[in-house]
Design an enzyme around this catalytic site. Structure first.
Site, PDB file in Angstrom:
ATOM      1  N   ASP A  72       0.856  -1.181   0.000  1.00  0.00           N
ATOM      2  CA  ASP A  72       0.000   0.000   0.000  1.00  0.00           C
ATOM      3  C   ASP A  72       0.897   1.238   0.000  1.00  0.00           C
ATOM      4  OD1 ASP A  72       0.967  -0.321   2.599  1.00  0.00           O
ATOM      5  OD2 ASP A  72      -0.981  -0.743   3.473  1.00  0.00           O
ATOM      6  N   ASN A 141      -8.782  -1.648  12.712  1.00  0.00           N
ATOM      7  CA  ASN A 141     -10.168  -1.845  12.270  1.00  0.00           C
ATOM      8  C   ASN A 141     -10.316  -3.108  11.418  1.00  0.00           C
ATOM      9  OD1 ASN A 141      -8.924  -1.105   9.912  1.00  0.00           O
ATOM     10  ND2 ASN A 141     -10.224   0.657   9.474  1.00  0.00           N
ATOM     11  N   HIS A 143      -8.258  -3.945   8.882  1.00  0.00           N
ATOM     12  CA  HIS A 143      -7.777  -3.869   7.493  1.00  0.00           C
ATOM     13  C   HIS A 143      -6.492  -4.681   7.318  1.00  0.00           C
ATOM     14  CE1 HIS A 143      -5.337   0.143   8.196  1.00  0.00           C
ATOM     15  NE2 HIS A 143      -4.503  -0.871   8.241  1.00  0.00           N
ATOM     16  N   GLU A 148      -9.920  -1.488   3.611  1.00  0.00           N
ATOM     17  CA  GLU A 148     -10.680  -1.013   4.763  1.00  0.00           C
ATOM     18  C   GLU A 148     -12.017  -1.745   4.883  1.00  0.00           C
ATOM     19  OE1 GLU A 148      -9.076   0.703   6.767  1.00  0.00           O
ATOM     20  OE2 GLU A 148      -8.404   2.668   6.046  1.00  0.00           O
TER      21      GLU A 148
END
Ligand code: GLP
Length: 244
Positions: A72, A141, A143, A148
């Site tokens: 990423d 969270n 991810h 996401e």
């Protein structure tokens, strides 16, 4: 959808965590010819990179043939910006280990057309992949890379808008939310699913809940990492603190 049980390696300290992760990753790397490998940023892998350098830093014949693939990246930052994940990883592992620049496959943060840049990455992987070892961290969270909550299990490399909680978590590294870009590239869940081996690194008590949901909750877009249970080749390395 078939479901698999990841292999879980439980370690009892931060030191043992870094140690085991380094050992496992290295054992796999030395077996492969020009391995295509993803590496995560974040605080979780910091110890792993240190141990790799201390223990195997002199094995240049291995490092020189590794192909590093970005998981990423932030969008819109200049090439020399220290926030770029490719620069973070260059500092922490790629430069000191001696992974050649030509073997670093990264996203161009300043691309005129980021969507096209993401498509080009997916095409590159289709031609030169698959990923041999995807080393991943786990976002607070749920991810993985920057996939996401709510993202599709069928997703390819693409541009995403970061979740507010992800920007908040990343703000800690850059001295404030205003320094965290709103958009980023990520490899997709479908891209990662094709990896031959996946190594998920999870440490710290603040990850205990989300790791439990990843491993034991429903397989759902609410927790993108739960999708790892649809893949047969996943190893989770965790420390005691991350156990619920
Ligand atoms: C970041 C990165 C991920 C990383 C995750 C966890 O947002 N994009 O690649 O794995 O969050 O980071 P940490 O290890 O600091 O908890």
């Amino acid at each position: 959808m078939a479901e698999y049980k990841p292999v879980i390696i439980q370690t009892n300290s931060e030191t043992e965590f870094a140690d085991k992760a380094a050992q496992l990753l290295w054992e796999q790397l030395v077996e492969l010819d020009e391995p295509l490998v993803t590496l995560p940023t974040g605080s979780t892998p910091a110890g792993l990179y240190q141990v790799l350098l201390e223990r195997y830093g002199d094995q240049s014949n291995i490092w020189e043939q590794i192909r590093y693939l970005a998981l990423d990246e932030y969008i819109g930052l200049p090439e020399d910006d220290r926030r770029l994940f490719q620069n973070w990883l260059a500092r922490d592992i790629l430069d000191p280990a001696g992974v050649p620049a030509r073997r670093r496959i990264t996203f161009n943060s300043m691309a005129d057309n980021p969507a096209q840049e993401a498509d080009a990455m997916e095409d590159w992987i289709a031609e030169n992949g698959p990923i041999d070892i995807a080393v991943l961290g786990l976002g607070g969270n749920g991810h993985i890379a920057f996939n996401e909550p709510g993202c599709s299990f069928d997703s390819a490399a693409r541009v995403i808008t970061l979740a507010p909680e992800t920007r908040q978590a990343n703000a800690a590294y850059w001295g404030g939310l205003e320094h965290v870009p709103e958009q980023a590239y990520t490899l997709g869940l479908k891209t990662l699913a094709r990896a031959k081996q996946i190594l998920l690194l999870v440490s710290g008590a603040h990850k205990a809940d989300i790791l439990d949901r990843t491993l034991n909750g429903p397989i759902s877009q609410d927790v993108p990492a739960s999708f790892l249970r649809t893949m047969p080749n996943v190893t989770v390395i965790m420390d005691d603190a991350a156990k619920k």
